[in-house]
Design an enzyme around this catalytic site. Structure first.
Site, short mmCIF file in Angstrom:
data_model
loop_
_atom_site.label_atom_id
_atom_site.label_comp_id
_atom_site.label_asym_id
_atom_site.label_seq_id
_atom_site.Cartn_x
_atom_site.Cartn_y
_atom_site.Cartn_z
N MET A 64 11.46 24.27 3.59
CA MET A 64 10.74 23.52 2.56
C MET A 64 11.70 22.85 1.57
O MET A 64 11.53 21.69 1.21
CB MET A 64 9.81 24.46 1.79
CG MET A 64 8.96 23.75 0.77
SD MET A 64 8.05 24.89 -0.28
CE MET A 64 6.88 25.58 0.87
N LYS B 293 0.84 -1.22 0.00
CA LYS B 293 0.00 0.00 0.00
C LYS B 293 0.87 1.26 0.00
O LYS B 293 2.07 1.18 0.28
CB LYS B 293 -0.88 -0.02 1.25
CG LYS B 293 -0.08 -0.13 2.54
CD LYS B 293 -0.95 -0.57 3.70
CE LYS B 293 -0.10 -0.63 4.97
NZ LYS B 293 -0.87 -1.10 6.12
N TYR C 97 15.22 29.86 9.96
CA TYR C 97 13.95 30.50 10.31
C TYR C 97 13.74 30.48 11.83
O TYR C 97 14.00 29.47 12.49
CB TYR C 97 12.79 29.73 9.69
CG TYR C 97 12.55 30.01 8.23
CD1 TYR C 97 12.40 31.31 7.76
CD2 TYR C 97 12.44 28.96 7.32
CE1 TYR C 97 12.14 31.55 6.41
CE2 TYR C 97 12.19 29.18 5.99
CZ TYR C 97 12.05 30.49 5.54
OH TYR C 97 11.79 30.72 4.22
N ARG D 94 -10.37 -0.19 14.64
CA ARG D 94 -10.43 0.61 13.42
C ARG D 94 -11.43 -0.11 12.52
O ARG D 94 -12.62 -0.02 12.73
CB ARG D 94 -9.05 0.72 12.75
CG ARG D 94 -7.98 1.36 13.62
CD ARG D 94 -6.71 1.63 12.83
NE ARG D 94 -6.36 0.52 11.95
CZ ARG D 94 -5.25 0.44 11.23
NH1 ARG D 94 -4.38 1.42 11.25
NH2 ARG D 94 -5.01 -0.60 10.47
C1 LIG Z 1 -0.03 -1.98 6.75
C2 LIG Z 1 -0.62 -3.26 7.19
C3 LIG Z 1 0.19 -4.40 7.29
C4 LIG Z 1 1.69 -4.35 7.18
O1 LIG Z 1 2.16 -3.83 8.41
P1 LIG Z 1 3.72 -3.62 8.75
O2 LIG Z 1 3.71 -3.17 10.17
O3 LIG Z 1 4.19 -2.55 7.84
O4 LIG Z 1 4.41 -4.91 8.53
C5 LIG Z 1 -0.43 -5.60 7.57
N1 LIG Z 1 -1.77 -5.66 7.78
C6 LIG Z 1 -2.57 -4.56 7.71
C7 LIG Z 1 -4.03 -4.70 7.97
C8 LIG Z 1 -2.02 -3.33 7.43
O5 LIG Z 1 -2.80 -2.24 7.39
#
Ligand SMILES: *Cc1c(COP(=O)(O)O)cnc(C)c1O
Length: 380
Positions: A320, A47, A267, A145
């Protein structure tokens, strides 16, 4: 592995370079796959553009390494991946948005269903198609969640209108505290996951992210879903990281200047030179993912870069488009105008930088901007 395309501009024009080592990525997958039993499938979470490193290249490299199941967050990512990997199994973690079922069916993408509404939508399209279309069911074991509550899951499994038209291809849950193995939440989630899935031994089960793999075989079940460890990140806070680094960010030196003792840098004039300093200004900033929270001030030290084995602390506020580094103790010959210095990579772990920025290495990787030259090459 395919040969990287030339970048669209000459290298010298870029403020920095992001190098991604696909062989290290593949090696990390192979290592994690070796940590689980041969009956457990090792999938990959790719992802967020493969944690910022490029979904297309990462997906290809992982597939070539032997990975066959991929998890993305949203359907747009899945459709892009499908076009590239026709044979892969692809799950969408964020599930079905209203009215989008057709797209999942058309592209052979599997939603991870986490509510009654989603189950109903999927059951409906399975009935219409007259097919048992594969989809995962997400059960919430404590993260609160996504996912059906344990009671909802039991009710859904008994409801032939919801889980009659299709049989889940996977039942999964997600750990809330995997980065801290001693946290009692891990055991609690494991026990609950076992208990609620026990009546359905025919459905494959998945609980572990990267941390879950490293916590041992109790957490592995039928399929594991590593993300951060594939990309070289630190899955468990208290264990040495044995994964190979996959990404390196380098920024270009624009100039080196003297800062008299007592003068301030950057800054907000937040950092005062406590001795005469030499300061290198490099061409990368928070717009490139060098998180501003890692800035330095008189009250609080910031992150650092590495220049040929020398540590160069960040001075003052991260801007930036640029960062000022303390190079007072770095030999002059390493500070040529135009030279690249390591901001993140084998010598500057994202997890170390993340500690200064009060975040996690996941945020560093997924924040890396699109302004760097991208090079796919070994990080030797
Ligand atoms: C992102 C995610 C993973 C992978 O998690 P890592 O901690 O990056 O290994 C696995 N399962 C779900 C549901 C996730 O959202």
């Amino acid at each position: 592995m395919s040969i990287p395309e030339p970048p669209p501009f000459p290298s010298d024009l870029y403020g920095g370079r992001l190098t991604i080592d696909l062989e290290a990525l593949a090696a990390n997958w192979t290592e994690l796959n070796g940590k689980v039993d041969s009956r457990t499938e090792c999938a990959a979470a790719i992802k967020a553009d493969a944690y910022g490193l490029g979904q297309e290249r990462a997906g290809q490299a992982l597939f070539e390494a032997g990975c066959r199941t991929f998890f993305v967050a949203v359907a747009t990512e899945a459709i892009a991946l499908r076009a590239q990997l026709p044979q892969a199994v692809i799950y969408v973690l964020n599930g079905l948005f209203p009215g989008t079922e057709d797209h999942f069916v058309r592209h052979h993408i599997r939603p991870v269903l986490g509510s009654f509404c989603e189950l109903r939508d999927w059951a409906h399209i399975c009935k219409a198609a007259g097919q048992n279309l594969p989809a995962a069911v997400h059960v919430d074991t404590g993260i609160h969640r996504l996912g059906l509550s344990p009671a909802e899951f039991s009710a859904a499994m008994a409801d032939s209108d919801l889980l009659g038209p299709f049989v889940p291809s996977l039942v999964m849950s997600h750990l809330a505290c995997g980065s801290v193995p001693a946290h009692p939440m891990n055991r609690r989630q494991l026990d609950l996951f076992r208990e609620i899935t026990a009546p359905f031994p025919q459905i494959p089960r998945s609980l572990a992210n990267s941390a879950g793999i490293l916590m041992g075989s109790d957490f592995h079940f039928d399929l594991v879903r590593p993300g951060i460890a594939l990309y070289g990140g630190q899955a468990i806070d208290t264990q040495a990281n044995t994964m190979r680094p996959v990404a390196r960010v380098e920024a270009r030196i624009m100039l080196v200047r003297d800062v008299p003792e007592g003068d301030t840098i950057g800054y907000g004039a937040r950092q005062t030179a406590t001795r005469p300093l030499r300061n290198a200004v490099v061409s990368a900033g928070y717009a490139d993912g060098m998180l501003r929270r890692a800035s330095s001030s008189d009250e609080r030290p910031g992150g650092f870069a590495m220049i040929g084995g020398y540590r160069a602390p960040i001075l003052g506020c991260i801007s930036m488009d640029m960062i000022t580094l303390d190079v007072t103790d770095v030999p002059q010959e390493l500070l040529q105008r135009g030279a690249l210095v390591e901001m993140l990579g084998p010598n500057v772990a994202a997890s170390d930088l993340a500690a200064y920025a009060e975040t996690i290495d996941y945020e560093y990787l997924t924040s890396l901007g699109r302004r760097f030259e991208r090079v796919y090459a070994p990080l030797t």
